[in-house]
Write a protein that holds these residues in place. Structure first.
Motif, PDB file in Angstrom:
ATOM      1  N   PHE A  46      34.460  90.687  21.349  1.00 23.91           N
ATOM      2  CA  PHE A  46      34.141  90.956  22.755  1.00 23.91           C
ATOM      3  C   PHE A  46      33.805  89.699  23.544  1.00 23.91           C
ATOM      4  O   PHE A  46      33.109  89.779  24.540  1.00 23.91           O
ATOM      5  N   VAL A  47      34.246  88.571  23.069  1.00 19.33           N
ATOM      6  CA  VAL A  47      33.816  87.333  23.725  1.00 19.33           C
ATOM      7  C   VAL A  47      34.968  86.416  24.130  1.00 19.33           C
ATOM      8  O   VAL A  47      34.735  85.372  24.708  1.00 19.33           O
ATOM      9  N   TRP A  48      36.231  86.830  23.838  1.00 16.14           N
ATOM     10  CA  TRP A  48      37.303  85.838  23.878  1.00 16.14           C
ATOM     11  C   TRP A  48      37.472  85.166  25.231  1.00 16.14           C
ATOM     12  O   TRP A  48      37.915  84.030  25.320  1.00 16.14           O
ATOM     13  N   GLN A  49      37.071  85.864  26.331  1.00 19.33           N
ATOM     14  CA  GLN A  49      37.305  85.258  27.645  1.00 19.33           C
ATOM     15  C   GLN A  49      36.451  84.018  27.891  1.00 19.33           C
ATOM     16  O   GLN A  49      36.661  83.309  28.868  1.00 19.33           O
ATOM     17  N   HIS A  50      35.477  83.746  27.010  1.00 19.47           N
ATOM     18  CA  HIS A  50      34.704  82.517  27.253  1.00 19.47           C
ATOM     19  C   HIS A  50      35.579  81.269  27.105  1.00 19.47           C
ATOM     20  O   HIS A  50      35.193  80.200  27.557  1.00 19.47           O
ATOM     21  N   HIS A  51      36.746  81.415  26.490  1.00 15.27           N
ATOM     22  CA  HIS A  51      37.663  80.274  26.430  1.00 15.27           C
ATOM     23  C   HIS A  51      38.446  80.123  27.730  1.00 15.27           C
ATOM     24  O   HIS A  51      39.138  79.133  27.920  1.00 15.27           O
ATOM     25  N   LEU A  52      38.356  81.135  28.596  1.00 13.41           N
ATOM     26  CA  LEU A  52      39.190  81.166  29.797  1.00 13.41           C
ATOM     27  C   LEU A  52      38.365  81.184  31.081  1.00 13.41           C
ATOM     28  O   LEU A  52      38.863  81.572  32.125  1.00 13.41           O
ATOM     29  N   PHE A  53      37.090  80.777  30.980  1.00 10.41           N
ATOM     30  CA  PHE A  53      36.246  80.789  32.173  1.00 10.41           C
ATOM     31  C   PHE A  53      36.888  80.032  33.334  1.00 10.41           C
ATOM     32  O   PHE A  53      36.721  80.397  34.494  1.00 10.41           O
ATOM     33  N   VAL A  54      37.612  78.961  33.005  1.00 14.08           N
ATOM     34  CA  VAL A  54      38.193  78.168  34.090  1.00 14.08           C
ATOM     35  C   VAL A  54      39.702  78.386  34.217  1.00 14.08           C
ATOM     36  O   VAL A  54      40.409  77.556  34.756  1.00 14.08           O
ATOM     37  N   ASN A 105      38.857  86.766  36.768  1.00 20.35           N
ATOM     38  CA  ASN A 105      38.107  87.344  37.878  1.00 20.35           C
ATOM     39  C   ASN A 105      36.631  86.939  37.749  1.00 20.35           C
ATOM     40  O   ASN A 105      35.984  87.221  36.735  1.00 20.35           O
ATOM     41  N   GLY A 106      36.110  86.273  38.772  1.00 16.62           N
ATOM     42  CA  GLY A 106      34.759  85.730  38.710  1.00 16.62           C
ATOM     43  C   GLY A 106      33.697  86.759  38.342  1.00 16.62           C
ATOM     44  O   GLY A 106      32.707  86.441  37.684  1.00 16.62           O
ATOM     45  N   ASP A 107      33.917  88.012  38.752  1.00 19.47           N
ATOM     46  CA  ASP A 107      32.886  89.026  38.524  1.00 19.47           C
ATOM     47  C   ASP A 107      32.721  89.404  37.059  1.00 19.47           C
ATOM     48  O   ASP A 107      31.702  89.969  36.680  1.00 19.47           O
ATOM     49  N   VAL A 108      33.743  89.154  36.228  1.00 28.09           N
ATOM     50  CA  VAL A 108      33.571  89.534  34.822  1.00 28.09           C
ATOM     51  C   VAL A 108      33.029  88.385  33.968  1.00 28.09           C
ATOM     52  O   VAL A 108      32.697  88.586  32.804  1.00 28.09           O
ATOM     53  N   ARG A 109      32.911  87.205  34.577  1.00 23.67           N
ATOM     54  CA  ARG A 109      32.376  86.093  33.789  1.00 23.67           C
ATOM     55  C   ARG A 109      31.010  86.401  33.178  1.00 23.67           C
ATOM     56  O   ARG A 109      30.792  86.129  31.994  1.00 23.67           O
ATOM     57  N   PRO A 110      30.065  86.974  33.961  1.00 26.58           N
ATOM     58  CA  PRO A 110      28.734  87.199  33.364  1.00 26.58           C
ATOM     59  C   PRO A 110      28.782  88.070  32.117  1.00 26.58           C
ATOM     60  O   PRO A 110      28.009  87.859  31.184  1.00 26.58           O
ATOM     61  N   PHE A 111      29.713  89.035  32.067  1.00 20.76           N
ATOM     62  CA  PHE A 111      29.776  89.882  30.876  1.00 20.76           C
ATOM     63  C   PHE A 111      30.078  89.039  29.638  1.00 20.76           C
ATOM     64  O   PHE A 111      29.423  89.160  28.598  1.00 20.76           O
ATOM     65  N   TYR A 112      31.087  88.146  29.769  1.00 20.50           N
ATOM     66  CA  TYR A 112      31.472  87.352  28.599  1.00 20.50           C
ATOM     67  C   TYR A 112      30.412  86.315  28.258  1.00 20.50           C
ATOM     68  O   TYR A 112      30.237  85.931  27.105  1.00 20.50           O
ATOM     69  N   MET A 113      29.698  85.881  29.307  1.00 23.24           N
ATOM     70  CA  MET A 113      28.602  84.950  29.062  1.00 23.24           C
ATOM     71  C   MET A 113      27.538  85.647  28.220  1.00 23.24           C
ATOM     72  O   MET A 113      27.048  85.110  27.222  1.00 23.24           O
ATOM     73  N   LEU A 114      27.241  86.899  28.595  1.00 27.89           N
ATOM     74  CA  LEU A 114      26.219  87.665  27.885  1.00 27.89           C
ATOM     75  C   LEU A 114      26.666  87.962  26.451  1.00 27.89           C
ATOM     76  O   LEU A 114      25.930  87.703  25.489  1.00 27.89           O
ATOM     77  N   SER A 115      27.886  88.492  26.308  1.00 28.57           N
ATOM     78  CA  SER A 115      28.320  88.881  24.963  1.00 28.57           C
ATOM     79  C   SER A 115      28.345  87.665  24.042  1.00 28.57           C
ATOM     80  O   SER A 115      27.975  87.745  22.875  1.00 28.57           O
ATOM     81  N   THR A 116      28.741  86.521  24.598  1.00 24.26           N
ATOM     82  CA  THR A 116      28.784  85.324  23.759  1.00 24.26           C
ATOM     83  C   THR A 116      27.388  84.941  23.300  1.00 24.26           C
ATOM     84  O   THR A 116      27.157  84.635  22.133  1.00 24.26           O
ATOM     85  N   GLU A 117      26.446  84.991  24.245  1.00 26.05           N
ATOM     86  CA  GLU A 117      25.103  84.561  23.855  1.00 26.05           C
ATOM     87  C   GLU A 117      24.444  85.566  22.924  1.00 26.05           C
ATOM     88  O   GLU A 117      23.582  85.211  22.130  1.00 26.05           O
ATOM     89  N   LEU A 118      24.895  86.824  23.006  1.00 26.50           N
ATOM     90  CA  LEU A 118      24.345  87.819  22.077  1.00 26.50           C
ATOM     91  C   LEU A 118      24.665  87.472  20.620  1.00 26.50           C
ATOM     92  O   LEU A 118      23.915  87.816  19.713  1.00 26.50           O
ATOM     93  N   ILE A 119      25.770  86.788  20.415  1.00 23.20           N
ATOM     94  CA  ILE A 119      26.148  86.452  19.031  1.00 23.20           C
ATOM     95  C   ILE A 119      25.076  85.615  18.359  1.00 23.20           C
ATOM     96  O   ILE A 119      24.925  85.641  17.137  1.00 23.20           O
ATOM     97  N   SER A 120      24.296  84.895  19.164  1.00 15.85           N
ATOM     98  CA  SER A 120      23.277  84.064  18.520  1.00 15.85           C
ATOM     99  C   SER A 120      22.221  84.927  17.823  1.00 15.85           C
ATOM    100  O   SER A 120      21.523  84.449  16.941  1.00 15.85           O
ATOM    101  N   ILE A 121      22.151  86.229  18.173  1.00 15.55           N
ATOM    102  CA  ILE A 121      21.144  87.069  17.514  1.00 15.55           C
ATOM    103  C   ILE A 121      21.515  87.351  16.054  1.00 15.55           C
ATOM    104  O   ILE A 121      20.764  86.977  15.151  1.00 15.55           O
ATOM    105  N   PRO A 122      22.686  87.961  15.780  1.00 17.64           N
ATOM    106  CA  PRO A 122      23.026  88.134  14.362  1.00 17.64           C
ATOM    107  C   PRO A 122      23.181  86.813  13.609  1.00 17.64           C
ATOM    108  O   PRO A 122      22.874  86.743  12.417  1.00 17.64           O
TER     109      PRO A 122
END
Ligand code: HEM
Ligand SMILES: [Cu+2]
Length: 629
Positions: free
Chosen positions: A378-386, A390-407
């Motif tokens: 659920f994180v692949w778009q973090h490679h495509l931020f630039v 669509n700017g509005d979905v960036r925060p979702f991928y930012m969140l999902s990516t940072e969630l990985i640090s929990i497990p």
């Protein structure tokens, strides 16, 4: 095993004739030319459609496909299905008793395949490393010095692609194949021929990738983005076929591991008694099976775009190059965890042995492995931020990516708590595991800068991200790869590796690694872009420092090779049956392990990490010496 077979050996020339690596190479090259000429013949003369396009592309692709088929025929992969067709009974005995020869052909003993993987992958990682040395040689000066820009790009691509392709199976290939059946109390893998196939496909792939240099190389780096992948030289086909073969190999390897672990566990080996390494293999296999087919399909489309005038990724024909990026990273991000997860598992497997304590938080560790695998889809778009997301979905991928640090954090917590108040022995495998904590922490912390959109906008595509992913994939999997070598090779070969040379190797590698990659964060912040042959004059000092360190890092690999060859070929000091006093089952077996592993299938009665308790090993196979702990 009949004694006669050992004493009356046929002469060497007779043993070289048959289904083996030699025949495979001959038929592989032969197949290549057959494909090449067939495509020229067909495309040039009879099919009007093909003669209207650049059919060299078709002939190169067909040449490689026929080459791979010839290679597999030469190894004997078609003998079994053909024999079955003709009504012969199934047999698993192929080459099991044949001495050294079995390492040079199709062998269905999972222990032989493990060793084949270790040597084969080691060879190609070495080639990838040589390419890294070439990159660092070029970057000694701010301007071109050794290679033209196009050649530089090809070398970067060859380095990155080879490393990523080979490391997918870097731990599952050698150590998964060798130890998973033993750790679960089985005599073999679920699909032994498929197991051998995964290895030989990878080897064929490695050679094919390197042949890209004869066809103009490829300019895309390891990601192979469209539209460049459609426009470039035939060297691109080598990249595509290599990565597709890697994808097929990964899918089959993953399926085989899952089938083995799910269906072939010995009595008493419940899910909560499974060694954590086996959990690591299982979760990694799930990622492989789900992600690799996306890669195969994507590359298949790219191949059609190149050879058959489709337009999946070509905007002028209604396709989308952005689609390629998405598909690639739907595979690509799980892929980086295919590399990372086995590393987590090795660390958690080895720490308890050298801290003499049970693994702390076993269930938390398993939850961590599962959580990372799930989130990684659920994180692949973090490679495509630039890349026009669509700017509005960036925060979702930012969140999902940072969630990985929990497990991921679960692994750290379990590791740290296992070390807490342990009686730690700083043997070589342990040193590599401890280094993992440091390297992966640096990798993880720098990852936060890349997953945060505002900072990614400036760091994306720079040496900052280059430094980040070397900390995670070299500092993680490659360090644990060495931990596993120093830990398990004494069992695999029955011979000790020199401990003092091992320590020298470790410290040289650890210091040189950090001295190579840490300064690259700074170079990145100062604006040095990836995949560019020149850089501003003021960055020369950093780059020279990095290159010098990289050469020392390269030399540390030679040191390892020296230790490996010297210990295994010349010194040959026999290793004790259980040198680390482990309670895990593989160490209770004699070295080397007999062909069928167990005389009788063992029964498991506890978890494998009961250190500090007075009980003996958790499972003792009948007839084997009961460890020395
Ligand atoms: C001796 C150790 C290594 C050194 C000195 C090294 C150096 C480099 C350098 C300088 C680049 C970037 C070149 C550029 O963008 O201009 C690079 C790229 C890369 N490296 Fe390494 N590397 C090493 C080991 C590894 C390992 C072990 C892996 C993976 C397992 C790896 C994976 C990659 C990848 C994926 C790229 C990106 C290629 C691309 O941009 O497409 N490297 N390496
Ligand atoms: Cu990613």
């Amino acid at each position: 095993m009949s004694a006669a077979a050992v004493t009356v050996r046929p002469p060497l020339w007779r043993r070289l004739v048959g289904f083996n690596l030699l025949t495979a190479c001959v038929l592989g090259v032969g197949g290549w030319y057959v494909g090449w000429f067939a495509a020229h013949g067909v495309a040039g003369k009879s099919i009007a459609y093909f003669s209207s396009i650049d059919y060299n592309e078709v002939s190169i692709i067909l040449a490689y496909i026929c080459g791979v088929l010839g290679f597999l025929i030469g190894l004997g992969f078609f003998n079994y299905p053909l024999a079955r067709l003709r009504g012969y009974p199934p047999s698993l005995r192929a080459k099991e008793n044949e001495g050294v020869g079995r390492y040079f052909g199709l062998c269905t003993d999972h222990k032989v395949v493990g060793i084949q993987y270790l040597v084969g992958i080691g060879f190609f990682l070495f080639i990838g490393g040589l390419n890294a040395m070439l990159i660092r040689t070029e970057l000694l000066r701010p301007n071109h010095q050794v290679f033209p820009a196009g050649t530089y790009l090809t070398i970067v691509g060859l380095h990155g692609t080879m490393m990523m392709g080979m490391m997918t199976s870097g731990i599952l290939g050698p150590f998964g194949n060798y130890f998973v059946p033993i750790l679960i109390g089985a005599r073999r893998m679920a699909f032994p021929r498929i197991e051998a196939l995964t290895f030989w496909l990878l080897m064929a792939g490695g050679v094919i990738l390197e042949t890209a240099i004869f066809f103009g190389g490829f300019p895309t780096g390891w990601t192979g983005y469209a539209p460049l992948n459609v426009q470039s030289y035939p060297g691109m086909d080598c990249y595509i076929i290599f990565f597709a073969l890697v994808g097929i190999s990964m899918t089959l390897l993953g399926l085989n591991m899952i089938a083995t672990i799910v269906t072939m566990r010995a009595p008493g080996l419940t899910w909560t008694r499974l060694p954590i390494f086996v959990w690591g293999v299982l979760t990694t296999s799930a990622l492989m099976v789900l992600a690799a087919p996306v890669l195969i399909a994507t590359l298949g489309m790219a191949l059609l775009d190149r050879a058959a005038q489709t337009t999946f990724f070509i905007p002028s024909g209604g396709g989308s190059s952005y689609l390629y990026q998405n598909l690639f990273w739907v595979f690509g991000h799980p892929e980086v965890y295919v590399l990372a997860l086995p590393g987590f598992a090795i660390v958690l497997e080895i720490l308890p042995v050298f801290a003499r304590k049970p693994l702390w938080g076993y269930r938390l560790a398993v939850a961590g492995l599962l959580g990372v695998s799930l989130l990684s889809f659920f994180v692949w778009q973090h490679h495509l931020f630039v890349s026009g997301i669509n700017g509005d979905v960036r925060p979702f991928y930012m969140l999902s990516t940072e969630l990985i640090s929990i497990p991921t954090g679960f692994t750290f917590i379990c590791g740290m708590m296992t070390l807490w108040r342990g009686r730690i022995r700083y043997s070589v495998p342990m040193l590599f595991c401890l280094a993992w904590f440091f390297n992966f922490l640096v990798g993880g912390l720098s990852g936060v800068f890349l997953s945060d959109v505002p900072s990614d906008v400036t760091t994306h595509g720079s040496f900052f991200s280059m430094a980040h992913f070397h900390y995670t994939i070299m500092g993680g999997p490659v360090f644990t790869f060495f931990a596993a070598i120093y830990y398990w090779v004494p069992k695999m070969t029955g011979v000790q590796l020199n401990e003092r040379l091992g320590k020298i190797h470790f410290w040289t590698m650890f210091i040189a690694f950090n001295s190579t990659f840490f300064p690259l964060f700074i170079a990145g912040f100062l604006g040095q872009p990836r995949r560019v042959v020149t850089y501003p004059l003021n960055l020369q000092f950093i780059n020279d420092w990095v290159s010098a360190s990289a050469f020392v890092l390269g030399a540390s690999m030679l040191l390892f090779l020296y230790n490996f060859v010297r210990s295994l070929v010349f010194d040959r000091v026999p290793a004790p049956v259980n040198p680390w006093h482990s309670k895990s089952i593989e160490w209770q077996l004699p070295s080397p392990i007999p062909v069928h592993n167990f005389d009788r299938i063992p029964v498991f009665s506890g978890d494998p990490y009961g250190y500090g308790e007075t009980t003996g090993p958790v499972a003792v196979p009948a007839g084997a010496p009961a460890g020395s702990d």
